[in-house]
Design a protein around this motif. Sequence first.
Motif, PDB file in Angstrom:
ATOM      1  N   THR A  82       1.753  -0.097 -53.555  1.00 15.10           N
ATOM      2  CA  THR A  82       2.964  -0.884 -53.771  1.00 15.10           C
ATOM      3  C   THR A  82       3.076  -1.866 -52.606  1.00 15.10           C
ATOM      4  OG1 THR A  82       4.346   0.580 -52.462  1.00 15.10           O
ATOM      5  CG2 THR A  82       4.110   1.103 -54.824  1.00 15.10           C
ATOM      6  N   GLY A  83       3.853  -2.902 -52.792  1.00 14.63           N
ATOM      7  CA  GLY A  83       4.069  -3.869 -51.710  1.00 14.63           C
ATOM      8  C   GLY A  83       4.678  -3.197 -50.486  1.00 14.63           C
ATOM      9  N   ALA A  84       5.615  -2.280 -50.735  1.00  9.70           N
ATOM     10  CA  ALA A  84       6.298  -1.617 -49.615  1.00  9.70           C
ATOM     11  C   ALA A  84       5.308  -0.801 -48.790  1.00  9.70           C
ATOM     12  CB  ALA A  84       7.421  -0.725 -50.142  1.00  9.70           C
ATOM     13  N   ASP A  85       4.390  -0.107 -49.486  1.00 13.06           N
ATOM     14  CA  ASP A  85       3.391   0.672 -48.751  1.00 13.06           C
ATOM     15  C   ASP A  85       2.454  -0.245 -47.977  1.00 13.06           C
ATOM     16  OD1 ASP A  85       4.378   3.092 -49.411  1.00 13.06           O
ATOM     17  OD2 ASP A  85       2.949   3.497 -51.049  1.00 13.06           O
ATOM     18  N   ALA A  86       2.099  -1.367 -48.611  1.00 14.12           N
ATOM     19  CA  ALA A  86       1.220  -2.325 -47.918  1.00 14.12           C
ATOM     20  C   ALA A  86       1.898  -2.827 -46.651  1.00 14.12           C
ATOM     21  CB  ALA A  86       0.882  -3.489 -48.842  1.00 14.12           C
ATOM     22  N   ALA A  87       3.208  -3.060 -46.727  1.00 17.17           N
ATOM     23  CA  ALA A  87       3.941  -3.521 -45.543  1.00 17.17           C
ATOM     24  C   ALA A  87       3.900  -2.464 -44.449  1.00 17.17           C
ATOM     25  CB  ALA A  87       5.381  -3.866 -45.910  1.00 17.17           C
ATOM     26  N   ARG A  88       4.015  -1.180 -44.852  1.00 21.12           N
ATOM     27  CA  ARG A  88       3.933  -0.115 -43.837  1.00 21.12           C
ATOM     28  C   ARG A  88       2.538  -0.042 -43.236  1.00 21.12           C
ATOM     29  NH1 ARG A  88       8.096   2.471 -46.836  1.00 21.12           N
ATOM     30  NH2 ARG A  88       6.676   3.233 -48.446  1.00 21.12           N
ATOM     31  N   MET A  89       1.517  -0.240 -44.080  1.00 24.94           N
ATOM     32  CA  MET A  89       0.142  -0.230 -43.558  1.00 24.94           C
ATOM     33  C   MET A  89      -0.053  -1.376 -42.561  1.00 24.94           C
ATOM     34  SD  MET A  89      -1.594   2.274 -44.979  1.00 24.94           S
ATOM     35  CE  MET A  89      -3.346   1.962 -44.911  1.00 24.94           C
ATOM     36  N   LEU A  90       0.471  -2.545 -42.936  1.00 25.35           N
ATOM     37  CA  LEU A  90       0.345  -3.708 -42.054  1.00 25.35           C
ATOM     38  C   LEU A  90       0.954  -3.408 -40.689  1.00 25.35           C
ATOM     39  CD1 LEU A  90      -0.375  -6.715 -41.650  1.00 25.35           C
ATOM     40  CD2 LEU A  90       1.867  -7.294 -42.560  1.00 25.35           C
ATOM     41  N   ALA A  91       2.160  -2.831 -40.712  1.00 25.86           N
ATOM     42  CA  ALA A  91       2.836  -2.508 -39.448  1.00 25.86           C
ATOM     43  C   ALA A  91       2.014  -1.490 -38.658  1.00 25.86           C
ATOM     44  CB  ALA A  91       4.243  -1.973 -39.735  1.00 25.86           C
ATOM     45  N   GLY A  92       1.432  -0.518 -39.386  1.00 31.72           N
ATOM     46  CA  GLY A  92       0.633   0.505 -38.716  1.00 31.72           C
ATOM     47  C   GLY A  92      -0.601  -0.080 -38.050  1.00 31.72           C
ATOM     48  N   PHE A  93      -1.301  -0.936 -38.792  1.00 40.03           N
ATOM     49  CA  PHE A  93      -2.493  -1.568 -38.215  1.00 40.03           C
ATOM     50  C   PHE A  93      -2.118  -2.460 -37.032  1.00 40.03           C
ATOM     51  CE2 PHE A  93      -4.758  -0.700 -42.317  1.00 40.03           C
ATOM     52  CZ  PHE A  93      -5.789   0.036 -41.754  1.00 40.03           C
ATOM     53  N   ALA A  94      -0.972  -3.129 -37.152  1.00 46.23           N
ATOM     54  CA  ALA A  94      -0.533  -3.981 -36.042  1.00 46.23           C
ATOM     55  C   ALA A  94      -0.284  -3.140 -34.793  1.00 46.23           C
ATOM     56  CB  ALA A  94       0.731  -4.746 -36.436  1.00 46.23           C
ATOM     57  N   ILE A 125      -1.736  -0.268 -34.070  1.00 46.85           N
ATOM     58  CA  ILE A 125      -3.049   0.144 -33.545  1.00 46.85           C
ATOM     59  C   ILE A 125      -3.694  -1.013 -32.790  1.00 46.85           C
ATOM     60  CG2 ILE A 125      -5.399   0.738 -34.251  1.00 46.85           C
ATOM     61  CD1 ILE A 125      -4.081   2.418 -36.508  1.00 46.85           C
ATOM     62  N   GLU A 126      -3.561  -2.220 -33.348  1.00 48.03           N
ATOM     63  CA  GLU A 126      -4.134  -3.397 -32.694  1.00 48.03           C
ATOM     64  C   GLU A 126      -3.514  -3.599 -31.307  1.00 48.03           C
ATOM     65  OE1 GLU A 126      -3.679  -6.947 -34.993  1.00 48.03           O
ATOM     66  OE2 GLU A 126      -5.209  -8.018 -33.850  1.00 48.03           O
ATOM     67  N   LYS A 127      -2.193  -3.419 -31.225  1.00 47.59           N
ATOM     68  CA  LYS A 127      -1.524  -3.577 -29.932  1.00 47.59           C
ATOM     69  C   LYS A 127      -1.978  -2.510 -28.936  1.00 47.59           C
ATOM     70  CE  LYS A 127       2.582  -5.698 -31.911  1.00 47.59           C
ATOM     71  NZ  LYS A 127       3.965  -5.447 -32.352  1.00 47.59           N
ATOM     72  N   LEU A 128      -2.078  -1.271 -29.421  1.00 47.61           N
ATOM     73  CA  LEU A 128      -2.551  -0.206 -28.535  1.00 47.61           C
ATOM     74  C   LEU A 128      -3.961  -0.523 -28.058  1.00 47.61           C
ATOM     75  CD1 LEU A 128      -1.188   2.864 -30.506  1.00 47.61           C
ATOM     76  CD2 LEU A 128      -0.586   2.267 -28.143  1.00 47.61           C
ATOM     77  N   ALA A 129      -4.795  -0.987 -28.990  1.00 46.51           N
ATOM     78  CA  ALA A 129      -6.173  -1.310 -28.630  1.00 46.51           C
ATOM     79  C   ALA A 129      -6.201  -2.457 -27.624  1.00 46.51           C
ATOM     80  CB  ALA A 129      -6.967  -1.671 -29.879  1.00 46.51           C
ATOM     81  N   GLY A 168      -3.969  -3.104 -25.389  1.00 41.70           N
ATOM     82  CA  GLY A 168      -3.623  -2.524 -24.091  1.00 41.70           C
ATOM     83  C   GLY A 168      -4.836  -1.842 -23.480  1.00 41.70           C
ATOM     84  N   GLY A 169      -5.538  -1.069 -24.309  1.00 41.20           N
ATOM     85  CA  GLY A 169      -6.726  -0.383 -23.816  1.00 41.20           C
ATOM     86  C   GLY A 169      -7.790  -1.361 -23.349  1.00 41.20           C
ATOM     87  N   LYS A 170      -7.939  -2.466 -24.088  1.00 36.68           N
ATOM     88  CA  LYS A 170      -8.934  -3.486 -23.709  1.00 36.68           C
ATOM     89  C   LYS A 170      -8.589  -4.097 -22.348  1.00 36.68           C
ATOM     90  CE  LYS A 170      -8.904  -6.318 -27.206  1.00 36.68           C
ATOM     91  NZ  LYS A 170      -9.162  -7.448 -28.115  1.00 36.68           N
ATOM     92  N   LEU A 171      -7.310  -4.451 -22.167  1.00 35.96           N
ATOM     93  CA  LEU A 171      -6.918  -5.092 -20.907  1.00 35.96           C
ATOM     94  C   LEU A 171      -7.143  -4.150 -19.724  1.00 35.96           C
ATOM     95  CD1 LEU A 171      -3.667  -7.025 -21.898  1.00 35.96           C
ATOM     96  CD2 LEU A 171      -5.932  -7.953 -21.412  1.00 35.96           C
ATOM     97  N   LEU A 172      -6.738  -2.878 -19.910  1.00 37.62           N
ATOM     98  CA  LEU A 172      -6.889  -1.926 -18.810  1.00 37.62           C
ATOM     99  C   LEU A 172      -8.362  -1.694 -18.499  1.00 37.62           C
ATOM    100  CD1 LEU A 172      -4.085   0.529 -19.984  1.00 37.62           C
ATOM    101  CD2 LEU A 172      -4.026  -0.895 -17.920  1.00 37.62           C
ATOM    102  N   SER A 173      -9.200  -1.579 -19.546  1.00 33.49           N
ATOM    103  CA  SER A 173     -10.632  -1.374 -19.302  1.00 33.49           C
ATOM    104  C   SER A 173     -11.264  -2.612 -18.686  1.00 33.49           C
ATOM    105  CB  SER A 173     -11.372  -1.054 -20.605  1.00 33.49           C
ATOM    106  OG  SER A 173     -10.629  -0.200 -21.416  1.00 33.49           O
ATOM    107  N   ASN A 233       2.663   1.653 -24.795  1.00 38.54           N
ATOM    108  CA  ASN A 233       3.374   2.217 -25.932  1.00 38.54           C
ATOM    109  C   ASN A 233       3.093   1.461 -27.231  1.00 38.54           C
ATOM    110  OD1 ASN A 233       5.191   4.553 -25.518  1.00 38.54           O
ATOM    111  ND2 ASN A 233       5.746   3.343 -23.726  1.00 38.54           N
ATOM    112  N   GLY A 234       2.230   0.465 -27.159  1.00 36.07           N
ATOM    113  CA  GLY A 234       1.886  -0.276 -28.372  1.00 36.07           C
ATOM    114  C   GLY A 234       2.982  -1.207 -28.817  1.00 36.07           C
ATOM    115  N   ARG A 235       3.808  -1.692 -27.879  1.00 36.35           N
ATOM    116  CA  ARG A 235       4.906  -2.568 -28.265  1.00 36.35           C
ATOM    117  C   ARG A 235       4.606  -4.045 -27.987  1.00 36.35           C
ATOM    118  NH1 ARG A 235       9.357  -1.553 -25.206  1.00 36.35           N
ATOM    119  NH2 ARG A 235       8.536   0.199 -24.005  1.00 36.35           N
TER     120      ARG A 235
END
Length: 401
Positions: free
Chosen positions: A26-38, A40-44, A46-51, A106-108
Amino acid sequence: MNLNLLERVADQLRTGLADFEPERMTGADAARMLAGFAEIEKLAAGGKLLSARRVESSNVWRRQGHRSAAAHVAEATGSGLGPAINALKAARCLGSLPATDDAMRNGRLSETQVKEIAGAAMVQPDAEQELVDAAGKQPLNVLKLRCRRVRASGTDQRQAYEKIRRGRYLHHWTDDDGAVRFDAKLTPDEGARLEAAVKAETRRLAAEARRAGCEEPARALAADALVGLACRNATPERPDGSSSGPATMVHVRVDHEALMRGHLEPGEICEIPGIGPIPVDVARRLAADSILSVLVTDGVDVTSVAHAGRTIPAAVRTALIERDPICVVPGCDVREALEIDHVLPFGNDGPTSLANLARLCHWHHYLKTHQRYRLARVGDQWEWQPPPAADHDRVAAGPSG
Ligand SMILES: [Zn+2]
């Protein structure tokens, strides 16, 4: 955090993505997936910058044969050298920016947000928390503006301006497609002047385009506006109709046969030396615009430099302005920045006489040159003729060589 954990996370993501079918969601689930991937991308990020910071301080980049820590980061992340340099700059600041560091872990914050905040908070540490809060609530362009203001308030304005002024440039190159690209750096006031002028000319062109029935995106019109503004001054059409001759010249190298025929056969060339190939009808249009010297060639040797017809005699020009105060296409009322058209093109031995010249607006000139519209003199009237039906396919395919 250790390498094993990181590898497990990556494996699970890879497995999940392998059969990820968002079309079944559903569109709503896709929106939640998008937010989730975003997230993860932010957390990654952060990890990239620190490394990356440790890659730099440990000198491992040197041992792995990179020219700099930034080159190592660019290669490892698939980014450009510029972004990698900025990432390292931000990463170095993180130690003294606890609020940013915390939000990032914190992935923010996205990598871009971290870079923006770090650049500003290093100038004015008091502003850090406020910027981190703003990043969570406001769009990136607002955050960027706030960061610019913070940076500006902490630096000597005159010095900052002078630095931009000294670094100003206009740079152009030909890309792989043969298109000419420009990049410029200007002081804010000069940039604003140019922007205002281009905007005004863009609006004028947009109104003309609508009337002529041409659909063009605003960014394309802005490009036309820039060329028009710059080149109109270079080839002034004086109010009295006289011409001092073109102030600028474009050289085109073209085979004589091709210029007469109107298109290229194998082995022939039509190009602007140092820039690249152009279609023959563009060469013909340039010829009529009086800004071109055509180096007519036979194979590779220049056999003659064609000049006939390029510079319109002052008397003819005056008579033309008198006769065609507005675009000659019936129904068109454009009277600004008209272009002179050779009704029978230069390549067809069209003479530079009043009878063979007409003033057209930019759009009707474009339609005639590239879309096979025709202009015909019937009695003392001009007739505007759409392309013949047989030409339809070629028109739809756009201008051909
Ligand atoms: Zn017109």
